[in-house]
Design a protein around this motif. Structure first.
Motif, PDB file in Angstrom:
ATOM      1  N   ASP A 224       9.940  16.266  78.843  1.00 16.87           N
ATOM      2  CA  ASP A 224      10.295  15.981  80.231  1.00 16.87           C
ATOM      3  C   ASP A 224      11.687  16.517  80.476  1.00 16.87           C
ATOM      4  OD1 ASP A 224       7.955  14.823  80.600  1.00 16.87           O
ATOM      5  OD2 ASP A 224       8.692  12.819  81.094  1.00 16.87           O
TER       6      ASP A 224
ATOM      7  N   SER B  84      14.903  16.805  83.264  1.00 16.95           N
ATOM      8  CA  SER B  84      15.418  16.361  84.552  1.00 16.95           C
ATOM      9  C   SER B  84      16.143  17.532  85.187  1.00 16.95           C
ATOM     10  CB  SER B  84      16.340  15.162  84.376  1.00 16.95           C
ATOM     11  OG  SER B  84      17.612  15.584  84.017  1.00 16.95           O
TER      12      SER B  84
ATOM     13  N   GLU C 184      12.536  14.430  87.852  1.00 18.80           N
ATOM     14  CA  GLU C 184      12.110  14.367  86.455  1.00 18.80           C
ATOM     15  C   GLU C 184      10.810  15.117  86.397  1.00 18.80           C
ATOM     16  OE1 GLU C 184      12.028  10.635  84.328  1.00 18.80           O
ATOM     17  OE2 GLU C 184      13.758  10.022  85.512  1.00 18.80           O
TER      18      GLU C 184
ATOM     19  N   LEU D  12       7.529  14.271  88.215  1.00 11.86           N
ATOM     20  CA  LEU D  12       7.056  12.916  87.935  1.00 11.86           C
ATOM     21  C   LEU D  12       7.744  11.915  88.856  1.00 11.86           C
ATOM     22  CD1 LEU D  12       7.203  13.117  84.064  1.00 11.86           C
ATOM     23  CD2 LEU D  12       5.218  13.444  85.512  1.00 11.86           C
ATOM     24  N   ARG D  13       9.046  12.039  88.966  1.00 11.65           N
ATOM     25  CA  ARG D  13       9.817  11.105  89.791  1.00 11.65           C
ATOM     26  C   ARG D  13      10.930  11.880  90.463  1.00 11.65           C
ATOM     27  NH1 ARG D  13       8.305   8.227  85.611  1.00 11.65           N
ATOM     28  NH2 ARG D  13       9.784   9.294  84.276  1.00 11.65           N
ATOM     29  N   ALA D  14      11.354  11.366  91.581  1.00  8.46           N
ATOM     30  CA  ALA D  14      12.480  11.995  92.259  1.00  8.46           C
ATOM     31  C   ALA D  14      13.463  10.924  92.688  1.00  8.46           C
ATOM     32  CB  ALA D  14      12.018  12.770  93.485  1.00  8.46           C
ATOM     33  N   LYS D  15      14.708  11.235  92.574  1.00 10.08           N
ATOM     34  CA  LYS D  15      15.722  10.253  92.970  1.00 10.08           C
ATOM     35  C   LYS D  15      16.776  10.961  93.818  1.00 10.08           C
ATOM     36  CE  LYS D  15      19.109   7.374  90.809  1.00 10.08           C
ATOM     37  NZ  LYS D  15      20.074   8.127  90.074  1.00 10.08           N
TER      38      LYS D  15
ATOM     39  N   PRO E 159      11.299  10.541  97.875  1.00  5.52           N
ATOM     40  CA  PRO E 159      10.689  10.194  96.580  1.00  5.52           C
ATOM     41  C   PRO E 159       9.191   9.955  96.704  1.00  5.52           C
ATOM     42  CG  PRO E 159      12.677   8.920  96.925  1.00  5.52           C
ATOM     43  CD  PRO E 159      12.420   9.642  98.200  1.00  5.52           C
ATOM     44  N   TYR E 160       8.795   9.323  97.814  1.00  7.69           N
ATOM     45  CA  TYR E 160       7.361   9.071  98.020  1.00  7.69           C
ATOM     46  C   TYR E 160       6.605  10.388  98.162  1.00  7.69           C
ATOM     47  CZ  TYR E 160       3.094   7.550 100.328  1.00  7.69           C
ATOM     48  OH  TYR E 160       1.783   7.347 100.648  1.00  7.69           O
TER      49      TYR E 160
ATOM     50  N   GLN F 253       6.367  12.969  94.776  1.00 10.74           N
ATOM     51  CA  GLN F 253       5.803  12.503  93.526  1.00 10.74           C
ATOM     52  C   GLN F 253       4.520  13.253  93.186  1.00 10.74           C
ATOM     53  OE1 GLN F 253       5.602   8.316  93.515  1.00 10.74           O
ATOM     54  NE2 GLN F 253       5.760   8.173  91.297  1.00 10.74           N
TER      55      GLN F 253
END
Lengths: 293, 227, 393, 361
Positions: free
Chosen positions: C34, C36, C55, C62-65, C366-367, C370
């Motif tokens: 993985d 980032s 990420e 996979l994920r976002a911030k 983020p939503y 994904q």
């Protein structure tokens, strides 16, 4: 248009309050309707329930989470205000609660599980007011300010640095001179500059200290003009009454040199002003025929 | 969107771009050609120091605290014999720090004696930030670049000053046994207010004119009713 | 080779590119790494200092911030130190692409508290300027979104149009971005002579150039391939997040406060709200393009309705809002801008909360990203229209 | 090289490699001449292509493009070059220094070598290899290596993704490119580039007397070849390896100064090379129009060179035009297009050509 379809079913403010009171009982403290805005005051214990009701009650149907923010409520602590909007009925509802814990440890339950949008709004409110939201996944790191920022910027006891660091140029009285021909400056007092901020004594002292430092630096650099202009300020610091005589003697730097410098600068200034006045008079003379014609 | 033959979208894209190949480029060749800026453009603040009475309004209203004014008092001997000498404020320093200024125009707006003006000039970038502190002499130079204000839209109300001037001249006309000269002057004023009140006086170049020669009526169009 | 072996081998620093700091995540037999990836704070796709940490597994996210706040200037604090005239010059800077609309919100809020009637001509002028400002803003995003997908040309065409409109607005307001044209009770000064004719000309010109964008961007197969069904947003999620404006209309809900809560004179004219179907990137862009046409229609209607008369109210020397609080919501180009104005009766606000559309819209990122691919994430970032200053204030 | 091949050539008189005008008596002189020819082709023609890109793009976008450096901005790229040389050459701390430094050179050398076999006019070429087409395709693939090295050695995530994308993309497009080239070689009956041009001149299109440029029978192949060439060069709409809104600048992100300039030069030279190859394979090389032959002698050589360069610039313009008009594809979309559309189509193209060759032959 679908948006307006259910407008006729919209509840009036009174009905909305009655409905909420029926469902939540003592959780609803009261309501106000002012400046075209309907506000319901809610007890912190009923805060989350109220929002769940507002969202799920078919008659209310508040689906748009508009905003959430804090308000400084002076000695009572802090308020949290949230605004909801219903896209189906077109109603807007403002819900307001007073945080528990006073000014020291304000706490308000988190709405994160009711509306997704509350997440960042609550992070921002924590960042700005230091209001804790138990139940929020992660208030930290600070969302808008830098990570190691100290203090809560939107509290009223947090002063705006730019207003402290620099003296207000407007404090000078127009063309009022002391005996040496220097422009009189007043120590910033309450209500000088526009704004609710009070340049209290501590801030005024800080401002004066800053100017003293800069005057000392200028003096060390031998900048005569700077000394001349900064000199009255120094005298102000020691003698709050600006009209007090003999300002030159109070200067912390060499008084004679400073007075000399002030006099030279003043003479130059006068000469310039005279020349300018003459020029202006000439210009006015030139202009007169044209104005009459 | 209806189904179209695949590729038409791609061809249309080529067509749109090739269509522009023959058109005249819209690039403005800035250093070679001067941009055509509107007279109201907020480029730089010009000072007419002879109009300044050191009332400190601009300095106090400035949101950024970037106007610095120093002054002293001076007594002016009476113009008439035996009259009393008057004191007046003399401006010693007037500086605007353009590195702080946010070009809101509040100082120009609040000045009660028309000492501050907007000029569209914008070429005063400096290598050092100190150079952006424009002192009185520099601010005075900008005054020569102030254009005449544009005429107002046909639907606009006449500015309050003009309305006042018309009322005053009407009064003067109505005042019985007005001398011929006075009536003529008032009539001329009323005519000017009626016909050309909203525009600058004729016979002067439309742009690049010193504000000193701008007529009072035209000047007042800038600030209709706030005062 | 077990997971542990791989981890050691990579971290020993024998392999070139050890600075990559790839974290290995063993999952059963297969070892995947993985990574980032930090998009921003100075990345071409974020048009401003905005950062999203992805990420990623390969090119899949996979994920976002999102990390915001790089441009926080403390407008809400600054506003508490300024009177209402000075605030006008402040608020047109948080969303620098919609300066006029921002000023309008504050002016309306203060007028609502004072219960002040604004002259009719001033209201029409405000609407005219607000709609031109909306077009300016949308043109910018049409260009920048296409640019993020790799099409460079729409940006230049959009700037050509913007230049005409900016010149027009400058002739009345004196500003290009920060108009500072509103004041409590109206606008500062009436329009210059010939403005309405010029406005009609620019409106016609802009309308005649709109098909170029349809052909160059919207109808393009590659563009459709890059945006259709990318980042769909359901209406209920959008509302719960507080997403408004074009991003909300794309989900199929025509919630536009010009229609649902008409302010100024919007109730007197026809305002159409273009909507999309499933709220994907394509719909968001199509809605944006449709809104330009609607704004042009509105401008033409305003030209017909324009009345004569005064453009502002006689004000006291210092405008003071009465004690109390109010909330005014306007349909800004990017969504609903709300100003919560609480006054203690003084000449500065006690609290001025800026509920900015970008702040709420960016919360949806983020939503949306994904599980998407990196290029799609860029497409989503570009289609959730935001201005960084509007997020951070 | 010619001397090695000469004995073989005698065995195949029809397809004997043509004699280059640059082969003068002295070996050293002819060697120098050839080097000069390739260098000029490599350094000057891409500059013209680059200028065309600057100006063409600008005009398509309703702007002016460079205007200050030289007449009408014509020296802009020269000025850029001087600027690049003056700039600091930054190597990231975490980078693999040797590989990082080598990477730009590999792409550059590969493109430089490929220019050796591109004929500009009758006799105006450095080499006429019998396996010319094979040589060009093989050498130009080496350039990918440089890109992958750059992506890996930069120690930057964006560079790494860019390098990997470039590798995936180039592999996907190498196949249709070669399959189409094979079809051309099949129709011409030779792998020599000069031979292919001559074959296009000498054969007739369905007995009309018009020279059969291979673009007519193989229009499909021409389209595939051009698309594949765009992808091979990472030109928009296939510029995912350097897609600036996603990967900042892909594998070039960490490069600066002269190394960056080398990548830039490689890109422009690659455009010229691929256009040149397309002209040779499909557009009749130096022949001005189908059926119109060049005059003999020096005039013919000059005219031929002009015609070839003109056609190359036309193709370069089309590449620019496509760049201006389209957004970027996504990597998986590109792979899908390549494997599900272009590869089957190029196989069909090859089959049709083979059948046609047998039937007509």
């Amino acid at each position: 248009m679908s948006v307006l379809a259910r407008r006729d079913r919209a509840l009036t403010p009174e009905e909305t309050e009655a409905l909420l009171r029926d469902r939540l009982g003592d959780g609803i403290i009261g309501s106000t309707l002012a400046h075209r805005m309907f506000t319901v005051h809610v007890a912190p214990s009923a805060w989350v329930d109220t929002f769940t009701r507002c969202r799920d009650e078919p008659l209310l149907d508040f689906d748009l989470f508009d905003t959430l923010h804090g308000v400084d409520a002076r000695e009572d602590g802090f308020d949290v205000v949230a605004i909801l909007y219903s896209t189906s009925t077109g109603n807007r509802l403002c819900l307001r609660t007073r945080c528990e814990g006073g000014r020291d440890t304000p706490v308000c339950p988190s709405l994160n599980d009711v509306y997704r949008g509350a997440n960042w709004m609550e992070r921002e409110t924590w960042d700005m007011f230091g209001i804790e939201f138990p139940g929020h996944p992660a208030l930290e790191p600070r969302i808008l300010t830098v990570e190691n920022f100290e203090g809560w910027p939107l509290r009223k006891d947090f002063h705006l640095a730019s207003r402290v660091a620099k003296p207000w140029p407007g404090v000078k009285e127009p063309a009022e001179l002391d005996e040496d021909g220097n422009v009189i400056e007043r120590v910033p007092g309450i209500g000088d500059a526009p704004g609710p901020y009070v340049l209290d004594e501590a801030m005024a002292a800080q401002a004066i200290a800053l100017r003293q430092v800069s005057a000392a630096i200028d003096a060390a650099a031998g900048n005569e003009a700077a000394v001349a202009s900064a000199e009255p300020t120094v005298s102000d610091a020691t003698m709050p009454e600006a009209s007090a005589p003999a300002s030159g003697t109070a200067a912390s730097t060499d008084p004679a040199a400073a007075a000399d410098a002030a006099r030279t600068a003043d003479e130059q200034r006068r000469a310039q002003a005279e020349a300018r006045a003459r020029k202006a008079a000439e210009r006015a003379a030139d202009e007169t025929p044209e104005e009459q014609a | 969107m209806s189904r179209t033959i695949p590729g038409t979208g791609l061809l249309k894209g080529l067509a749109v771009t090739i269509k522009h190949l023959g058109q005249r480029p819209v690039t403005q060749m800035y250093p070679h050609e001067r941009p055509d800026l509107a007279p109201r453009t907020r480029g730089v603040i010009a000072l007419m120091d002879e109009n300044c009475t050191v009332c400190m309004l601009c300095s106090r209203e400035c949101p950024d605290w970037c106007i610095y004014i120093d002054s002293h008092k001076e007594s002016v001997p009476s113009a008439t014999e035996g009259g009393r000498s008057r004191t007046r404020n003399v401006l010693d320093r007037f500086a605007i720090d353009f590195s702080l200024c946010m070009y809101c125009g509040i100082c120009v707006e609040v000045c009660p004696f028309d000492a501050l003006w907007w000029s569209p000039e914008f070429e005063y970038a400096e290598y050092s930030i100190d150079g952006l502190l424009h002192e009185m002499g520099r601010l005075r130079e900008w005054a020569d670049t102030v254009p005449a204000p544009p005429m107002l839209d046909v639907g606009a109300d006449a500015p309050a000053e003009v309305v006042d001037a018309i009322a005053k001249s009407d009064k003067a006309l109505l005042a019985a046994s007005a001398p011929a000269v006075g009536a003529g002057a008032a009539g001329a004023a009323a005519g000017a207010a009626g016909a050309g009140a909203l525009g600058p006086r004729l016979g002067l170049g439309p742009r690049r004119r010193s504000p000193r020669s701008t007529s009072r009526a035209a000047r007042s169009t800038r600030r209709p009713t706030t005062r | 080779m077990s997971d542990l072996d791989v981890r050691e081998q990579l971290l020993q620093g024998t392999a070139p590119g050890e600075g990559l700091a790839i974290e290995l995540v063993g999952d059963g037999d297969l070892v995947t790494a993985d990574m980032s990836l930090s998009i921003g704070p100075a990345h071409p796709a974020t048009h401003g200092v905005f950062r999203v940490v992805f990420e990623m597994d390969g090119e899949r996210i996979l994920r976002a911030k999102p990390v915001i706040g790089y441009m926080h200037r403390g407008f809400e604090k600054l506003a508490e130190y300024r009177d209402y005239r000075q605030i006008m010059a402040l608020v047109n800077r948080h969303d620098w692409l919609s300066g006029f609309s921002n000023e309008l919100g504050v002016a309306l809020a203060v007028e609502q508290m004072l219960e002040m009637e604004v002259p009719e001509r001033a209201q029409w002028i405000r609407m005219l300027m607000a709609e031109w400002n909306r077009i300016l803003n949308h043109l910018m995003f049409i260009g920048s979104f296409a640019l993020e997908l790799g099409a460079i040309t729409p940006m230049f065409y959009a700037f050509r149009e913007r230049e005409d409109i900016q010149h027009l607005m400058e002739s009345a307001t004196g500003g290009r971005l920060h108009f500072t044209y509103n004041q409590v009770g109206g606008v500062k000064i009436d329009l210059p002579r010939g403005f309405l004719a010029e406005s009609a000309r620019v409106s016609k010109l802009t309308r005649s150039r709109m098909p170029d964008y349809d052909d160059l961007v919207l109808g393009n197969e590659i563009f459709r391939g890059r945006t259709v069904d990318i980042g769909p947003l359901p209406t209920d999620v959008a509302l719960s997040l507080g997403v408004t404006g074009p991003a909300l209309h794309a989900t199929g809900l025509a919630e536009d406060s010009r229609v649902t809560e008409p302010y100024l004179k919007y109730g007197d004219i026809d305002v159409e709200v273009p909507v999309g179907r499933n709220g994907d990137a394509y719909d968001r862009f199509a809605v944006l393009l449709g809104r330009i046409r609607v704004s042009l229609d509105i401008i033409d209607q305003i030209h017909d309705h324009m009345t004569s008369g005064p453009v502002n109210q006689k004000l006291p020397k210092m405008v003071k809002a009465p004690e109390g609080a109010t909330y005014v919501r306007t349909e800004n180009p990017l969504g609903q801008l709300g100003y919560w104005l609480e006054s203690d009766g003084g000449r500065t606000p006690w609290r001025l909360k800026m509920r900015t559309p970008s702040f709420s819209n960016v919360q949806a990122i983020p939503y949306l990203v994904q599980g998407q691919l990196l290029p799609d994430a860029i497409s989503i970032l570009g289609s959730v229209f935001f201005v960084v200053g509007d997020i951070d204030r | 090289m010619t001397t090695v091949i000469a004995p073989v050539a005698t065995l195949l008189p029809v397809f004997a490699p043509a004699e280059s005008l640059l082969d003068t008596g002295g070996t050293v002189v002819s060697l120098l001449l050839k080097i000069a020819f390739i260098t000029v082709m490599f350094l000057v023609v891409p500059l013209v292509g680059g200028y065309l890109e600057h100006k063409g793009m600008a005009r398509l976008q309703n702007r002016r493009g460079p205007v200050e450096a030289g007449p009408a901005g014509s020296l802009q790229l020269v000025a850029d070059g001087i600027k690049f040389i003056q700039k600091e050459d930054i190597i990231p701390g975490a980078a693999d220094r040797k590989v990082f430094a080598m990477a730009p050179a590999i792409g550059l050398v590969a493109t430089l070598l490929s220019f050796a076999v591109i004929p500009l006019a009758p006799g105006l070429f450095a080499l006429d290899l019998e396996l010319g087409l094979f040589y060009v395709l093989a050498i130009s693939s080496v350039g990918v290596l440089g890109i992958m090295m750059a992506g890996w050695a930069s120690a930057n995530k964006f560079s790494l993704i860019g390098g990997l994308r470039a590798a995936a993309q180039l592999i996907a497009y190498e196949l249709p490119l070669i399959l189409v080239a094979v079809a051309v070689a099949l129709q011409a009956g030779t792998l020599s580039l000069v031979g292919i041009v001559e074959a296009q001149q000498s054969s007739e299109l369905f007995g009309t007397g018009i020279s059969m440029w291979y673009v007519f029978p193989q229009a499909l192949g021409f389209g595939i070849f051009f698309l594949a060439a765009l992808a091979e060069l990472s030109r928009p709409p296939f510029d995912m390896p350097i897609g600036d809104s996603e990967l900042v600048f892909g594998y070039i992100t960490e490069y600066s100064g002269i190394k960056f300039a080398m990548f830039l030069l490689t890109e422009y030279a690659g455009m010229i090379l691929m256009s040149g190859l397309t002209v040779v394979l499909f557009l009749g090389g130096w022949q001005p129009l189908p059926g119109l032959d060049l005059p003999d002698g020096a005039l013919g050589v000059l005219l031929g060179a002009g015609v070839t360069l003109g056609k190359i610039m036309l193709l370069v313009f089309v590449m620019i035009w496509v760049r201006v008009a389209y957004p970027r594809l996504r990597e998986d979309q590109l792979q899908r297009i390549s494997w599900t559309v272009l590869v089957p189509l190029s196989l069909v193209n090859l089959a049709v050509v083979a059948v046609g060759k047998v039937v007509a032959g």
